[in-house]
Design a protein around this motif. Structure first.
Motif, PDB file in Angstrom:
ATOM      1  N   UNK A 439       0.825  -1.214   0.000  1.00  0.00           N
ATOM      2  CA  UNK A 439       0.000   0.000   0.000  1.00  0.00           C
ATOM      3  C   UNK A 439       0.862   1.268   0.000  1.00  0.00           C
ATOM      4  N   UNK A 440       1.962   1.231   0.728  1.00  0.00           N
ATOM      5  CA  UNK A 440       2.797   2.430   0.852  1.00  0.00           C
ATOM      6  C   UNK A 440       3.892   2.510  -0.202  1.00  0.00           C
ATOM      7  N   UNK A 441       4.226   1.358  -0.809  1.00  0.00           N
ATOM      8  CA  UNK A 441       5.197   1.306  -1.916  1.00  0.00           C
ATOM      9  C   UNK A 441       6.561   1.905  -1.554  1.00  0.00           C
ATOM     10  N   UNK A 442       7.020   1.608  -0.365  1.00  0.00           N
ATOM     11  CA  UNK A 442       8.362   2.032   0.050  1.00  0.00           C
ATOM     12  C   UNK A 442       8.886   1.080   1.114  1.00  0.00           C
ATOM     13  N   UNK A 443      10.184   1.169   1.389  1.00  0.00           N
ATOM     14  CA  UNK A 443      10.787   0.265   2.375  1.00  0.00           C
ATOM     15  C   UNK A 443      10.297   0.628   3.775  1.00  0.00           C
ATOM     16  N   UNK A 455       9.852   4.468  13.626  1.00  0.00           N
ATOM     17  CA  UNK A 455       9.812   5.877  13.191  1.00  0.00           C
ATOM     18  C   UNK A 455       8.949   6.071  11.946  1.00  0.00           C
ATOM     19  N   UNK A 456       7.752   5.483  11.953  1.00  0.00           N
ATOM     20  CA  UNK A 456       6.896   5.564  10.770  1.00  0.00           C
ATOM     21  C   UNK A 456       5.430   5.625  11.206  1.00  0.00           C
ATOM     22  N   UNK A 457       4.950   6.827  11.495  1.00  0.00           N
ATOM     23  CA  UNK A 457       3.585   6.996  11.968  1.00  0.00           C
ATOM     24  C   UNK A 457       2.560   6.565  10.924  1.00  0.00           C
ATOM     25  N   UNK A 458       2.855   6.829   9.660  1.00  0.00           N
ATOM     26  CA  UNK A 458       1.910   6.485   8.603  1.00  0.00           C
ATOM     27  C   UNK A 458       1.699   4.970   8.539  1.00  0.00           C
ATOM     28  N   UNK A 459       2.775   4.219   8.601  1.00  0.00           N
ATOM     29  CA  UNK A 459       2.666   2.757   8.569  1.00  0.00           C
ATOM     30  C   UNK A 459       2.007   2.220   9.834  1.00  0.00           C
ATOM     31  N   UNK A 460       2.333   2.812  10.987  1.00  0.00           N
ATOM     32  CA  UNK A 460       1.772   2.327  12.247  1.00  0.00           C
ATOM     33  C   UNK A 460       0.264   2.549  12.345  1.00  0.00           C
ATOM     34  N   UNK A 461      -0.247   3.538  11.654  1.00  0.00           N
ATOM     35  CA  UNK A 461      -1.703   3.744  11.622  1.00  0.00           C
ATOM     36  C   UNK A 461      -2.417   2.596  10.924  1.00  0.00           C
ATOM     37  N   UNK A 462      -1.678   1.847  10.121  1.00  0.00           N
ATOM     38  CA  UNK A 462      -2.285   0.743   9.374  1.00  0.00           C
ATOM     39  C   UNK A 462      -2.227  -0.582  10.129  1.00  0.00           C
TER      40      UNK A 462
END
Length: 474
Positions: A439-443, A455-462
């Motif tokens: 979904x995020x298309x990055x490491x 250190x990844x709030x966007x990923x942790x919301x998922x």
């Protein structure tokens, strides 16, 4: 999983008296006292105290009466004479009654006399209140696994649950914690753990037959795009609100749920609202088996990324199509997952490779398979690898010949099943980490101990999803 050289599997804590042992002993003591006091002869039918006496049987209810339940899970338990299917539950009342008939007809044919002892429910919460039920099969859509599993564990019911363990990683952690606290016997439906070739392949890898393991290739089936979008009236026989459970309220259309006629492959499998697609659908099987060979059954990757992915658009179904993701584990082993690889798992090391698959085995007749010749069950870069004998002092997994039977034995003998809840959660969470990378298309950098991204709030919301009131998994 612990090293175990016993051909009979992992032994349990024999100091704990099971419900059936307690009932059986209490019943015998009561009968003996009553007989002695009454002066009646002590001749009783063998069926009272035999191995299949009512006090020794495991009474089971099937929650979910669709394709996988009818074709795989119910037959998986009714083949054992010390297990009794006594109830069935489905939110679709027609399916509940059809499931009741299926079980009654089976026992009628098996015993050669009419049987009508199965009760049909349309609400699993009512079913779980029954004190006559010892264990449940949970064969429902992915998005309801956690909420029903948690409720069943809290009700003290042993659980056999279809994979994947959960819709989200947060839900998976909850169900693992609740089940372990409850002490019930939980088996995830990763039946490859009960397949000889998957066990043998993992043991060969763990015992160094291909040298140092470097890369694992996981090949999954694909899912088609499509699905009709038009809104339809909700069938009177379906409790659609409860079927949606914690997911957002959306209009009813048949291809979002399951067929109203027949038991073909349901459309919800291809809707992201209810699952993640094949990355969890078959990934939960293959990544679990890969973890076995890697020695990572209770861990997960530390890095994961997506090389390519195509999500379906235009129709109702919106899960991923063609994709390739990759991950690195703390031991340095790289895993590459794609539905462009041959369906199965390839372990590649410094001294060769081993490939393992289901071959032509299907759990149900509607399993997704590619046309043409099926993959070999077991293959290797050198035939001598597959002729290797695992020594007594080498690493061994428990031997399970049939997955449902292994669960029933765990209940009966008070031992650990071969696919316990924490390892079920870890396989599922690894799949979901891959899905988040799609979904995020990055490491992404994953911490398998804390179960969060670094250190990844966007990923942790998922890691979780909003849940509708009344259907939260707590």
């Amino acid at each position: 999983m612990k090293k175990n050289n016993s051909p009979f599997g992992i032994g349990g804590n024999k100091s704990t008296v099971s419900r059936r042992e307690f009932l059986s002993k209490s019943f015998k003591a009561t009968m003996a006292t009553g007989i002695a006091m009454s002066g009646f002869p002590t001749i009783l039918p063998a069926s009272v105290f035999g191995k299949n006496a009512p006090s020794n049987r495991i009474n089971i209810a099937a929650i979910g009466a669709g394709r996988i339940s009818r074709g795989h899970d119910m037959p998986g338990v009714w083949q054992y004479d010390y297990a009794q299917l006594m109830a069935v539950c489905d939110l679709d009342s027609l399916r509940a009654e059809d499931g009741k008939k299926l079980i009654n007809d089976y026992y009628t044919k098996r015993d050669g006399k009419p049987f009508d002892g199965v009760k049909a429910y349309t609400d699993y919460r009512e079913l779980l209140q029954s004190k006559d039920i010892d264990a449940v099969l949970i064969s429902t859509p992915d998005h309801t696994h956690a909420i029903i599993g948690v409720a069943a564990a809290r009700a003290g019911k042993h659980i056999y649950m279809q994979k994947p363990a959960s819709l989200t990683i947060k839900e998976g952690r909850i169900i693992s914690d609740v089940v372990q606290k409850s002490g019930v016997k939980f088996q995830i439906g990763s039946q490859q753990r009960s397949s000889e070739q998957f066990r043998y392949a993992a043991e060969l890898v763990r015992n160094g037959r291909i040298g140092e393991l470097k890369t694992v290739y996981v090949g999954l089936p694909g899912d088609p795009s499509g699905g009709k979008k038009e809104e339809m009236p909700i069938p009177k026989n379906l409790n659609y609100d409860m079927w949606l459970a914690g997911t957002p309220e959306v209009y009813y259309t048949e291809e979002r749920v399951h067929p109203q006629v027949g038991y073909g492959r349901p459309g919800w499998l291809r809707c992201e609202q209810f699952g993640a697609g094949m990355i969890t659908g078959w990934g939960a099987h293959h990544i679990d088996s890969a973890h076995w060979g890697m020695g990572m059954e209770r861990s997960g990757p530390v890095e994961v990324w997506c090389d390519k992915v195509d999500f379906a658009t235009g129709g109702l179904w919106d899960v991923h199509g063609i994709f390739t993701t990759a991950a690195v584990y703390a031991n340095g082993v790289k895993m590459i997952v794609s539905n462009e690889f041959q369906n199965g798992i390839k372990f590649e090391g410094t001294g060769g490779w081993i490939f393992v698959s289901r071959g032509d085995y299907q759990a149900t007749s509607s399993d997704p398979t590619k046309p043409g010749p099926q993959a070999k069950k077991l293959d290797a870069s050198n035939p001598k690898i597959l002729q290797s004998v695992i020594g007594i002092k080498e690493f061994h997994f428990e031997i399970s010949k049939e997955h449902h039977g292994n669960w029933l034995e765990a209940i009966r003998d008070n031992k650990s099943p071969i696919a316990p809840v924490e390892e079920a959660h870890r396989a599922c969470s690894a799949c979901l980490v891959h899905h988040i990378a799609m979904k995020l298309k990055r490491k992404l950098y994953w911490d398998p101990k804390k179960e969060e991204f670094k250190n990844d709030d966007e990923a942790n919301k998922m890691l979780s999803r909003p849940q509708r009131n009344g259907y939260q998994v707590k």
